[in-house]
Design an enzyme around this catalytic site. Structure first.
Site, PDB file in Angstrom:
ATOM      1  N   GLY A  34       0.839  -1.202   0.000  1.00  0.00           N
ATOM      2  CA  GLY A  34       0.000   0.000   0.000  1.00  0.00           C
ATOM      3  C   GLY A  34       0.869   1.245   0.000  1.00  0.00           C
ATOM      4  N   HIS A  35       1.902   1.265   0.869  1.00  0.00           N
ATOM      5  CA  HIS A  35       2.809   2.424   0.901  1.00  0.00           C
ATOM      6  C   HIS A  35       3.577   2.547  -0.416  1.00  0.00           C
ATOM      7  CE1 HIS A  35       2.541   1.408   5.316  1.00  0.00           C
ATOM      8  NE2 HIS A  35       2.258   2.689   5.346  1.00  0.00           N
ATOM      9  N   GLN A  59      -1.254  10.410  18.183  1.00  0.00           N
ATOM     10  CA  GLN A  59      -2.466   9.862  17.565  1.00  0.00           C
ATOM     11  C   GLN A  59      -2.864   8.504  18.140  1.00  0.00           C
ATOM     12  OE1 GLN A  59      -0.491   9.925  13.536  1.00  0.00           O
ATOM     13  NE2 GLN A  59      -1.706   8.096  13.219  1.00  0.00           N
ATOM     14  N   ARG A 184      -1.059  -3.293  10.476  1.00  0.00           N
ATOM     15  CA  ARG A 184      -1.557  -4.064  11.619  1.00  0.00           C
ATOM     16  C   ARG A 184      -1.948  -5.496  11.238  1.00  0.00           C
ATOM     17  NH1 ARG A 184      -3.706   1.264  13.261  1.00  0.00           N
ATOM     18  NH2 ARG A 184      -2.750   1.775  15.259  1.00  0.00           N
TER      19      ARG A 184
END
Ligand code: PAF
Length: 283
Positions: A34-35, A59, A184
């Site tokens: 994804g990155h 956060q 995650r």
């Protein structure tokens, strides 16, 4: 590729690139496909690509996974190098030594979806992204559509605060079986991973119901029943407008998006899809 840890050194490096366009890809590391898609988009859109890698304490709420958040610095460096990143900015700490005294606050848009259960999370995101924008002063910054609420809030931040930066969204990347890619995901056991697949599956089923002309109320009821039967610990399953993040009860329409968050084992996962797949592609 340069790995830079200090703000001053980064400013010095970038002062020599100001005649070129600069793209920033903010990350918390543990880079995956994804990155990589964000980095590739940045390379297509700008001359100089800066990736920031900083696990932002502000956060994470109490009891969340700040300490356990996966840190894979060596692998991240290898990925950035292979992708032709110009600078990997890896600060040790971005906050004042005596803690956070000045920060940004999000109104209304953080009272729903992930913001409702992760109180203060989006204040942490906008505060750190604002710091990164001030440090890098990029022409554009790229964020993944998996964190749709984050992307929407950051677009508003740039608009409301008159920042001369273009926020670019990049499509969510999925594993072959449909699971949304996330740092995650590595917490999941094999069994939990199987269960996590229900999330993308339910979104697809809801899209199919919308394509058949069912009402949003019916589509949501079916989605909730499906997740209940799968024994998923649901945080939310909602259909909201993709820009305002507001609810509406009418028939499915362009701009409606389905959002889901659930905890599988100890891992909180999120996903989202447009409710009307074909129409959105046309738009
Ligand atoms: O999406 C993330 O990884 C983070 O929220 C971000 C944008 C890098 C800010 O810490």
């Amino acid at each position: 590729m340069q790995v830079i840890e200090k703000v001053q050194a980064l400013r010095q490096y970038l002062s020599e690139c100001r005649q070129d366009s600069i793209a920033l890809v903010p990350t918390m590391g543990c880079l995956h496909a994804g990155h990589v898609s964000l980095i590739r988009k940045a390379k297509r859109l700008a001359d100089v690509v800066v990736v920031s890698l900083y696990v932002n304490p502000m956060q994470f709420g109490e009891g969340e996974d700040f300490e356990q958040y996966p840190r894979t610095f060596e692998e991240d460096v290898t990925i950035c190098e292979a992708e032709g990143v110009d600078v990997l900015f890896h600060p040790a700490n971005l906050y004042a030594d005596d803690g956070v005294n000045i920060g940004l606050h999000v109104h209304e848009m953080d009272a729903v979806l992930c913001g409702a259960s992760r109180v203060g999370h989006f204040d942490g995101v906008v505060t750190v992204v604002n710091m990164l924008f001030n440090i890098v002063q990029p022409n554009l910054a790229i964020f993944g559509e998996k964190d749709w609420q984050q992307l929407t809030i950051l677009r508003r931040m740039v608009a409301d605060l008159h920042m001369p930066i273009t926020v670019v969204g990049s499509a969510l990347i999925r594993e072959d079986d449909g699971l949304a890619m996330s740092s995650r995901n590595r917490y999941l056991t094999d069994l939990e991973r199987e269960k996590a697949l229900f999330l993308s599956q339910i979104l697809q089923k809801m899209q199919a119901l919308a394509a058949q002309g069912e009402s949003k109320q019916y589509i949501l009821a079916m989605g909730l029943a499906y997740l209940q039967a799968a024994d998923i610990e649901l945080d939310y399953l909602e259909i909201r407008h993709e820009h305002s993040l507001r609810l509406s009860k009418d028939m499915p329409a362009l701009g409606d998006r389905i959002f889901v968050a659930a905890t599988i084992g100890k891992t909180r996962l999120i996903d989202n899809m447009p409710l009307l797949k074909i129409l959105e592609n046309v738009a």
